[in-house]
Design an enzyme around this catalytic site. Structure first.
Site, PDB file in Angstrom:
ATOM      1  N   HIS A 154       7.482   2.068   2.939  1.00  0.00           N
ATOM      2  CA  HIS A 154       6.366   1.608   3.772  1.00  0.00           C
ATOM      3  C   HIS A 154       6.359   0.096   3.968  1.00  0.00           C
ATOM      4  O   HIS A 154       5.692  -0.406   4.865  1.00  0.00           O
ATOM      5  CB  HIS A 154       5.037   2.050   3.155  1.00  0.00           C
ATOM      6  N   ASP A 362       5.072  -7.933   7.030  1.00  0.00           N
ATOM      7  CA  ASP A 362       4.365  -6.660   6.866  1.00  0.00           C
ATOM      8  C   ASP A 362       5.295  -5.528   7.268  1.00  0.00           C
ATOM      9  O   ASP A 362       6.034  -5.664   8.257  1.00  0.00           O
ATOM     10  CB  ASP A 362       3.122  -6.649   7.772  1.00  0.00           C
TER      11      ASP A 362
END
Ligand code: ADQ
Length: 457
Positions: A154, A362
């Site tokens: 992720h 991110d």
């Protein structure tokens, strides 16, 4: 067809919150064919409990393992959050490498691998999630598992020379090579992983894009995660959203609202964002008293030093800008160190003229997509997005910024505030199309289809 087995550090077992697109998407996948969700119970015990707590809901079983207090400290807070998280977010400077933490991380993966292996049946397919379980696939193989084994990361996968700073990177790479399918958020992450495997492990990149490493053939591909845009739209039209938006509107009147919503994490670029907003007010007196920044940032991982430092820095910076620019009837920054439900956030996103999503790094960033999905089509707000968020790879119609460039971000806010409705609509339509096309259901379907291809091969 066998069951789907999901392994992730935290599960969405009965009694736990199943809020958020990801938990719901995995839950949907599990109920589709029946399955098992394995993970940490969230409980810590004084001494090791070897067993599993099994909870059943419909055709889905949850298998929950406790951690000892020492494991929580070494595996979770130590290696996962103090070594892996910073390195994967390109922050070697914040990483703390402690041999005992690594030992503990490897031990927990071994223990969990053994526990999970006992539950597997012949036809199952196994999908492991995220940086807590980098060695879980290898442990399952060591216990004899030969079936399909997939992994999804992720968070970003950093460039080879950053990843190689991890003292245990060789061991981790060897562990990853035991998966059949490795899913990453972006093409950039896939490229980083490929180059790392080729340079450091003599892997061979095959013409069909697969990787030959350690005598195995693995697929490493991008599966950009998404949200459930229909849910977000529903939230933004709901009662809770309206009430929240009304409360904020009462406070700001007809001033323009700029919103940020992030976990309080050093990867999210929060101090730089506050500074950019300060710069904007500094350079444009005409905006003083005319615009508000609402930053929602619930503290996380507060036992880790770098997070405590960030909290203090944020308090100081927001206080400073407010001290410098507030007037009797106006405070520029409203900074809330707490979380709100996604229903409430949807209302705030819709109210905000500008969505400010400026992480330094991110994996994807779902707030960017949630902001887009919450807009009113005829009069949408403007998304300002860091070029270093995974989301930027497929959202070029946002105002892309370098979050380190305080002046550049300030300029982007100004441009967003002055943007014509025509341009806002045009940009938003392109973004909304992407958010709807690559939603969370597509993400998990694509990943599981690819994993099933492995099964067939
Ligand atoms: P996170 O780092 O947690 O996730 P993100 O994707 O932005 O980051 O957010 C996840 C969820 O948390 C979103 O649904 C969001 O609404 C919620 N959230 C964020 N800020 C909040 C706030 N202030 N109050 C309440 N809720 C808030 C990791 C990776 C990301 C990746 C996701 C999914 O770091 O890059 O997108 O996993 O793969």
């Amino acid at each position: 067809m066998g069951r789907l087995i999901v392994a992730s550090n935290r599960t969405a077992a009965p009694g736990e919150e199943r809020a958020g697109g990801l938990a719901v998407a995995l839950w949907d996948a599990l109920t589709e064919r029946g399955g098992l969700w394995f993970g940490w119970s969230g409980e810590t015990v004084e001494r090791e409990t070897r067993g599993l707590r099994i909870v059943t809901e419909g055709n889905v079983e949850f298998a929950l393992a406790d951690l000892t207090a020492a494991e929580l400290a070494g595996y979770y807070l130590g290696y996962a959050n103090r070594a892996l998280w910073p390195v994967f977010h390109y922050r070697i400077d914040l990483a703390r490498f402690v041999d005992e933490d690594w030992d503990c991380y490897a031990t927990v993966n071994r223990r969990f691998g053994r526990l999970l292996h006992q539950l597997l049946r012949r036809d199952d397919i196994v999908w492991v999630h995220d940086y807590h379980f980098l060695l879980l696939g290898q442990e399952l193989r060591n216990n004899g598992w030969q079936g399909p084994l997939g992994f999804f990361l992720h968070i970003p996968f950093p460039p080879a020379e950053v990843f190689a700073a991890l003292p245990q990177h060789q061991r981790i790479a060897r562990g990853l090579a035991d998966f059949d399918l490795l899913g990453f958020q972006t093409e950039r992450d896939v490229g980083n992983f490929h180059r790392y495997m080729v340079e450091q492990h003599g892997a061979e990149l095959l013409p069909d894009g697969r990787l030959k490493a350690y005598g195995r053939i693995i697929r490493a591909e991008a599966f950009p995660i998404g949200i459930d845009p229909a849910e977000m739209r529903r939230f933004s039209e709901g009662e809770e959203a309206r009430t929240a938006a009304d409360r904020v509107r009462r406070m700001i009147g007809d001033r323009a609202l700029v919103i940020g919503a992030d976990r309080m994490d050093y990867s999210k670029g929060l101090p730089q964002r506050i500074q950019a907003f300060g710069r904007l007010l500094d350079e444009h007196d005409e905006l003083r008293g005319r615009v508000n920044l609402l930053q929602v940032a619930p503290p996380s991982r507060e036992t880790v030093g770098a997070y405590r430092d960030l909290r203090e820095e944020m308090d100081r910076l927001a206080g400073r800008v407010n001290g410098d620019y507030s007037d009797l009837d106006w405070t520029p920054i409203r900074y809330l160190a707490r979380g709100y439900s996604r229903e409430v956030l949807a209302g705030l996103y819709q109210l905000a003229r500008v969505g400010l999503v400026t992480p330094l790094r991110d994996g994807m960033n779902l707030v960017a997509k949630e902001y887009v999905a919450s807009q009113v089509p005829e009069d949408p707000g403007v998304l300002i997005l860091s070029e270093f968020a995974g989301a930027a790879e497929r959202m070029p119609s946002a105002l892309l910024v370098n979050p380190h460039d305080v002046g550049g971000v300030a300029d982007a806010i100004l441009r967003a505030l002055r943007m014509s409705r025509e341009e806002r609509v045009e940009r938003w339509q392109a973004l909304d199309e992407e958010v709807r096309r690559n939603d969370v259901a597509t993400w998990r379907r694509n990943f599981l289809d690819a994993l099933r291809d492995v099964e067939m091969a």
